[in-house]
Design an enzyme around this catalytic site. Structure first.
Site, mmCIF file in Angstrom:
data_model
loop_
_atom_site.group_PDB
_atom_site.id
_atom_site.type_symbol
_atom_site.label_atom_id
_atom_site.label_comp_id
_atom_site.label_asym_id
_atom_site.label_seq_id
_atom_site.Cartn_x
_atom_site.Cartn_y
_atom_site.Cartn_z
ATOM 1 N N ASN A 161 -49.276 -24.471 138.437
ATOM 2 C CA ASN A 161 -49.075 -24.625 139.243
ATOM 3 C C ASN A 161 -49.318 -25.179 140.561
ATOM 4 O O ASN A 161 -50.000 -24.634 140.996
ATOM 5 C CB ASN A 161 -48.124 -22.960 139.542
ATOM 6 C CG ASN A 161 -47.296 -22.796 141.462
ATOM 7 O OD1 ASN A 161 -47.076 -23.770 141.690
ATOM 8 N ND2 ASN A 161 -47.407 -22.071 141.644
ATOM 9 N N TRP A 162 -48.221 -26.341 140.612
ATOM 10 C CA TRP A 162 -49.460 -27.388 141.680
ATOM 11 C C TRP A 162 -48.758 -26.940 142.851
ATOM 12 O O TRP A 162 -49.812 -27.189 144.119
ATOM 13 C CB TRP A 162 -49.247 -28.664 141.875
ATOM 14 C CG TRP A 162 -49.326 -29.137 140.248
ATOM 15 C CD1 TRP A 162 -50.046 -28.992 139.144
ATOM 16 C CD2 TRP A 162 -48.724 -30.910 140.332
ATOM 17 N NE1 TRP A 162 -49.841 -29.559 138.387
ATOM 18 C CE2 TRP A 162 -49.347 -30.197 138.457
ATOM 19 C CE3 TRP A 162 -48.273 -31.930 140.506
ATOM 20 C CZ2 TRP A 162 -48.875 -31.845 137.805
ATOM 21 C CZ3 TRP A 162 -47.811 -32.661 139.934
ATOM 22 C CH2 TRP A 162 -48.456 -33.021 138.857
ATOM 23 N N LYS A 163 -48.831 -25.698 143.199
ATOM 24 C CA LYS A 163 -47.754 -25.695 145.069
ATOM 25 C C LYS A 163 -47.867 -26.648 146.226
ATOM 26 O O LYS A 163 -46.966 -27.876 145.113
ATOM 27 C CB LYS A 163 -48.848 -24.146 145.308
ATOM 28 C CG LYS A 163 -49.155 -23.649 144.537
ATOM 29 C CD LYS A 163 -50.255 -22.046 144.560
ATOM 30 C CE LYS A 163 -50.745 -21.406 143.831
ATOM 31 N NZ LYS A 163 -51.226 -20.562 143.391
ATOM 32 N N HIS B 204 -42.122 -16.469 142.639
ATOM 33 C CA HIS B 204 -43.349 -16.389 142.887
ATOM 34 C C HIS B 204 -44.132 -15.342 143.923
ATOM 35 O O HIS B 204 -43.764 -15.937 145.633
ATOM 36 C CB HIS B 204 -44.651 -18.033 143.401
ATOM 37 C CG HIS B 204 -45.934 -18.093 142.903
ATOM 38 N ND1 HIS B 204 -46.325 -18.263 144.070
ATOM 39 C CD2 HIS B 204 -46.435 -18.549 142.151
ATOM 40 C CE1 HIS B 204 -48.005 -17.587 143.553
ATOM 41 N NE2 HIS B 204 -48.131 -18.529 142.042
ATOM 42 N N GLU C 253 -46.211 -15.813 146.038
ATOM 43 C CA GLU C 253 -45.988 -16.303 147.957
ATOM 44 C C GLU C 253 -44.897 -16.789 148.423
ATOM 45 O O GLU C 253 -44.666 -16.386 149.549
ATOM 46 C CB GLU C 253 -46.868 -18.213 147.777
ATOM 47 C CG GLU C 253 -48.606 -17.561 147.544
ATOM 48 C CD GLU C 253 -49.248 -19.083 146.258
ATOM 49 O OE1 GLU C 253 -48.497 -19.659 146.468
ATOM 50 O OE2 GLU C 253 -49.393 -18.599 146.278
ATOM 51 N N GLU D 226 -48.699 -12.067 137.592
ATOM 52 C CA GLU D 226 -49.677 -12.427 138.225
ATOM 53 C C GLU D 226 -49.702 -11.523 139.104
ATOM 54 O O GLU D 226 -49.338 -11.532 140.417
ATOM 55 C CB GLU D 226 -48.723 -13.571 138.784
ATOM 56 C CG GLU D 226 -48.390 -14.817 137.887
ATOM 57 C CD GLU D 226 -48.816 -16.042 139.069
ATOM 58 O OE1 GLU D 226 -49.439 -17.479 138.166
ATOM 59 O OE2 GLU D 226 -47.918 -16.425 139.682
ATOM 60 N N GLY E 207 -55.511 -17.219 143.849
ATOM 61 C CA GLY E 207 -56.655 -17.733 144.788
ATOM 62 C C GLY E 207 -57.638 -17.298 145.163
ATOM 63 O O GLY E 207 -58.433 -18.113 145.526
ATOM 64 N N SER F 87 -55.988 -16.449 138.651
ATOM 65 C CA SER F 87 -57.223 -17.280 138.712
ATOM 66 C C SER F 87 -57.822 -17.234 137.333
ATOM 67 O O SER F 87 -59.276 -17.451 137.186
ATOM 68 C CB SER F 87 -58.231 -16.486 139.592
ATOM 69 O OG SER F 87 -58.395 -16.500 140.676
HETATM 70 P P1 PGA Z 1 -54.562 -19.241 141.192
HETATM 71 O O1 PGA Z 1 -52.954 -19.392 141.235
HETATM 72 O O2 PGA Z 1 -54.433 -20.183 139.684
HETATM 73 O O3 PGA Z 1 -54.595 -20.762 141.869
HETATM 74 O O4 PGA Z 1 -54.523 -17.997 141.338
HETATM 75 C C1 PGA Z 1 -51.551 -19.025 139.799
HETATM 76 C C2 PGA Z 1 -50.589 -19.209 140.619
HETATM 77 O O5 PGA Z 1 -50.256 -18.736 141.879
HETATM 78 O O6 PGA Z 1 -49.695 -19.569 139.861
#
Ligand code: PGA
Length: 243
Positions: free
Chosen positions: A8-10, A94, A96, A165, A171, A203
């Site tokens: 997932n490149w966000k 997600h 976020e 998650e 992150g 992470s």
């Molecule tokens: P991260 O993000 O690997 O940077 O912790 C994972 C995600 O949000 O899917």
């Protein structure tokens, strides 16, 4: 079933960088077999990445979609547009989106239903915050997210992917231990009516992927930060497991 490794490149990687990343990645994983690899770039990078990935083993996903197929929804993206670009997967819920964009469970439920209708495979994310975990509410929170997100489509859950998650692990550099992630995966499985694929995310790095993938409960990983560098994502894809 092949393990799934999704990146997932966000809100990273514009069209040019995305193409470069995926071209490099294709070279690095040319010898990889028995892995389902998915890249999930931002919307505006999808057409370019789709072009590079055409007829390759890497699949394409999107980070979000609207529940309507079209209409007066300024700034939103229809799942049909994603499909027409060659996306097979879409992330729904997600953390976020849940916590920063304040998407409620009810919206996610609508999105999951639309994705099913139009034939996109949802990667439906659930997970508790640090505070919820400290208060011993992990299972309660996840059960609510599952119940509300999957309302009315409980019998179709095998057509989706669930991603566990933990919000505190995203992150942050803190990963759930393989055992504690596996415990939550087991709990999720126990609440669902059909066998389902469950990814772990939060992470995930080259340094911890082997131990995570050792757990039978973990069917794959959803990777954020470490999917932005072709070398580290390729190493994660090539995880070593004695399973
Ligand atoms: P991260 O993000 O690997 O940077 O912790 C994972 C995600 O949000 O899917």
């Amino acid at each position: 079933m092949e393990p799934i490794i999704a990146g997932n490149w966000k809100m990273n990687m514009g069209p040019g960088e995305s193409r470069e990343l995926v071209i490099k990645l294709l070279q690095l994983v040319s010898d990889v077999q028995n892995r389902e690899i998915i890249v999930i770039p931002p919307f505006t990078s999808l057409p370019g990445v789709a072009e590079v990935l055409c007829n390759t083993k890497i699949k394409l996903g999107a980070q979000n979609m609207h529940w309507e197929r079209g209409g007066a929804y300024t700034g939103e993206i229809s799942g049909l547009f994603l499909k027409s670009l060659g996306c097979e997967y879409v992330i729904i819920g997600h953390s976020e989106r849940r916590h920063i964009m304040l998407e409620p469970d009810e919206w996610l439920n609508r999105k999951l239903k639309t994705a099913l209708d139009i034939g996109l495979i949802s990667i439906f994310c659930v997970g508790e915050t640090a505070q919820e975990r400290e208060q011993g509410m992990t299972q309660q929170v996840i059960e609510r997210q599952l119940n509300q997100g999957l309302r009315g489509i409980e019998n179709e859950v095998h057509k989706m992917i669930i991603a566990y998650e933990p919000v505190w692990a995203i992150g942050s550099g803190k990963t759930a231990t393989p055992k504690s992630a596996a415990e939550v995966h087991k709990f999720i499985r126990s609440k669902l009516k059909k066998p389902v694929t469950i990814l772990y995310g939060g992470s995930v790095k080259p340094e911890n992927v082997d131990a995570l993938m050792q757990e039978e409960e973990i069917d794959g990983v959803l990777v954020g930060g470490a999917s932005l560098k072709p070398e580290s994502f390729a190493r994660i894809i090539k995880f070593e497991s004695k399973r």
